[in-house]
Design an enzyme around this catalytic site. Structure first.
Site, short mmCIF file in Angstrom:
data_model
loop_
_atom_site.label_atom_id
_atom_site.label_comp_id
_atom_site.label_asym_id
_atom_site.label_seq_id
_atom_site.Cartn_x
_atom_site.Cartn_y
_atom_site.Cartn_z
N LYS A 1 0.80 -1.23 0.00
CA LYS A 1 0.00 0.00 0.00
C LYS A 1 0.83 1.27 0.00
O LYS A 1 0.32 2.36 -0.26
CB LYS A 1 -0.97 -0.02 1.19
CG LYS A 1 -2.13 -0.99 0.98
CD LYS A 1 -3.09 -0.47 -0.06
CE LYS A 1 -4.15 -1.47 -0.43
NZ LYS A 1 -5.20 -0.92 -1.28
C1 LIG Z 1 -2.52 -7.29 2.92
C2 LIG Z 1 -3.39 -6.86 1.79
N1 LIG Z 1 -3.66 -7.73 0.83
C3 LIG Z 1 -4.45 -7.40 -0.21
C4 LIG Z 1 -5.02 -6.15 -0.31
C5 LIG Z 1 -5.92 -5.83 -1.48
O1 LIG Z 1 -5.29 -4.97 -2.39
P1 LIG Z 1 -6.10 -3.92 -3.24
O2 LIG Z 1 -6.77 -2.98 -2.29
O3 LIG Z 1 -5.08 -3.24 -4.10
O4 LIG Z 1 -7.13 -4.66 -4.04
C6 LIG Z 1 -4.77 -5.22 0.69
C7 LIG Z 1 -5.41 -3.92 0.65
O5 LIG Z 1 -5.42 -3.19 1.62
C8 LIG Z 1 -3.93 -5.57 1.76
O6 LIG Z 1 -3.64 -4.70 2.75
#
Ligand SMILES: Cc1ncc(COP(=O)(O)O)c(C=O)c1O
Length: 377
Positions: A42
Site C-alpha cells: 500500500k
Molecule cells: C494485505 C493486503 N492484501 C491485499 C489487499 C488488497 O489490495 P487492493 O486494495 O489493491 O485490491 C490489501 C489492501 O489493503 C492488503 O492490505
C-alpha cells in the site's frame, strides 16, 4: 543514497520457493511487498496518490489527509504524512488490530473508530461516508479515496507492473493477486493485457466477499474482499477468479513461514495457495508471479497465535504437503469473471464520493481512451 524514507518505496524482490514448488511444475515467484518501508504494497498507491494530489494542487502544505482504512493503506499514509509534514486522520473500525492502531499512532496519525455497520455487515460504507463528510468540513483536506479513485490502479500500472515485467518478462504465464479496492489487480492486469496479453490473470477473493458475485457472509481474512466490484478493477482483464476460505488462507501463510522462512499475511496465504494450484497445471519452464502484499508481523496476535487459531476452529499444524493437496482440490470460482461483475454506480451518490475523485477519474478515463485510440486497439 536516498533523500528520505519515501525513496525506499518499490523495487521489491521476486522470491522463489524451492522447498514448496516441485521442479517439474510451473515455477512460482513471490513479489514480496513487505520490503516497502511501510511494510506493505500500500506504500505504492499511497505515495503515488499523494504526489499526484500535490502536483494537481489538491493537497497543499499544512494540509490534512483523511482516509478510511483498517490496515495497510492507513499505515502507509501515516508514514508519508510524517515524512512530508501533513496531518493524517484515519477512520478505522472495531476489527482493526491493536498492532495497526499502534502503528498508526506511532506515525502521529489521528485515529477515529467507526462503530456503525453498513448494510453488508461490514464497515466499508460507513467509514467511507464519514471520511467524505469530514473532508468537506475540514479546511485544506484531501481524500485519497483508495476505493473509488482510479489513481490507485494507476500507481500499480506505473510501478508494480513494470517491475514484474522487467524482472520476469520471459515465460511469465500466470499472474495472481488479491482484491479489495482492486488497485493492484486492476492496475497490473491493465498493464499485462497491454504488454503481454497471453498472461493468465487470476484474482483471489475471500469466500464471503462478493467482488466476483456470489453470496455475502462475514469472513476473517484481512485486506481482501468488498461488498461490490470496485471501479479500479476492469473485469475484462481478469481471466479467472478464486475464492479462498479463512482457514485455507491462514493455514497456507503459516506453512510458508515454516517451510520457506517467508513471513506473509493471510491475504498472501490465499494467493500462495492459488499459486500452488496453478503451478500444478503448468510445465516447469512457465513462470507464475504471485503477489505477497505484506509480511506477517502485523498478524502475530492472530495468524501466528496458536490459541487464536484454535479459537477459530482452524488447524495449527498443516504442513506444506497438506497445503499442496488442498491446492490440488481447489476449483476456480469463475473462469469468466466479467459475467459476474457487481458494480454499483449508485454508490457515487449514496456515499457522496468527493468531487475531486470524480474529476481525477474523468481525466484518467479520457487519457486511457486516447491511449487506446493511439495504439489502435
Ligand atoms: C494485505 C493486503 N492484501 C491485499 C489487499 C488488497 O489490495 P487492493 O486494495 O489493491 O485490491 C490489501 C489492501 O489493503 C492488503 O492490505
Amino acid at each position: 543514497m536516498i533523500s528520505n524514507i519515501l525513496g525506499a518505496i518499490g523495487n521489491t524482490p521476486m522470491i522463489t520457493i524451492p522447498n514448496s514448488n516441485q521442479p517439474d511444475e510451473g515455477q512460482i515467484f513471490f513479489k514480496y511487498e513487505r520490503n516497502n518501508p511501510g511494510g506493505s504494497i500500500k506504500d505504492r498507491p499511497a505515495i503515488y496518490i499523494i504526489e499526484e494530489a500535490e502536483k494537481r494542487g489538491l493537497l497543499k502544505p499544512g494540509g490534512t489527509i483523511i482516509e478510511s482504512s483498517s490496515g495497510n493503506f492507513g499505515i502507509s499514509l501515516a508514514m508519508i504524512g510524517a515524512a512530508k509534514g501533513y496531518h493524517v486522520i484515519i477512520l478505522v473500525d472495531p476489527k482493526t488490530t491493536s498492532a495497526n492502531l499502534t502503528l498508526l499512532k506511532s506515525f502521529g496519525a489521528e485515529v477515529i473508530v467507526v462503530t456503525e455497520q453498513d448494510d453488508c455487515g461490514s464497515y466499508h460504507k460507513t467509514r467511507i461516508s464519514l471520511a467524505n463528510k469530514m473532508a468537506e468540513e475540514i479546511d485544506n483536506a484531501f481524500r485519497p479515496d483508495q476505493c473509488f479513485c482510479l489513481l490507485n490502479g494507476e500507481a500499480h500500472y506505473h510501478s508494480t507492473a513494470c517491475e514484474i515485467l522487467r524482472d520476469c518478462s520471459d515465460k511469465i504465464s500466470a499472474f495472481i493477486a488479491p482484491v479489495s479496492t482492486g488497485g493492484q489487480l486492476g492496475g497490473i492486469s491493465m498493464y499485462l493485457k497491454a504488454h503481454k496479453p497471453d498472461v493468465q490473470v487470476i484474482g483471489v477473493d475471500a469466500e464471503g466477499s462478493v467482488i466476483f458475485g456470489g453470496d455475502a457472509h462475514s469472513y476473517r481474512i484481512p485486506g481482501i474482499g468488498l461488498g461490490w466490484t470496485p471501479n479500479n478493477l476492469v473485469m475484462d482483464y481478469i481471466d479467472c477468479a478464486y475464492k479462498v476460505t479463512d482457514e485455507q488462507a491462514f493455514q497456507t501463510a503459516r506453512a510458508f513461514a515454516k517451510n520457506e522462512g517467508i513471513l506473509m499475511g493471510p491475504s498472501s496465504g490465499a494467493c500462495a495457495l492459488v499459486a500452488l494450484k496453478v503451478a500444478q497445471t503448468l510445465p516447469a519452464q512457465d513462470k507464475i508471479v504471485c503477489m505477497v502484499s505484506d509480511g506477517g508481523e502485523r498478524y502475530i496476535s492472530t495468524l501466528f497465535n496458536d490459541e487464536w487459531m484454535m479459537e477459530q476452529g482452524f488447524s495449527t499444524d498443516t504442513g506444506v504437503a497438506d497445503i499442496r493437496k488442498i491446492a490440488r482440490g481447489l476449483q476456480p470460482w469463475s473462469t469468466c469473471p466479467a459475467d459476474y461483475s457487481n458494480y454499483v454506480p449508485d454508490l457515487n451518490q449514496s456515499l457522496a464520493v468527493p468531487e475531486t475523485t470524480k474529476r481525477v477519474n474523468s481525466e484518467i478515463l479520457r487519457q486511457r481512451k486516447r491511449a487506446l485510440e493511439v495504439s489502435g486497439l
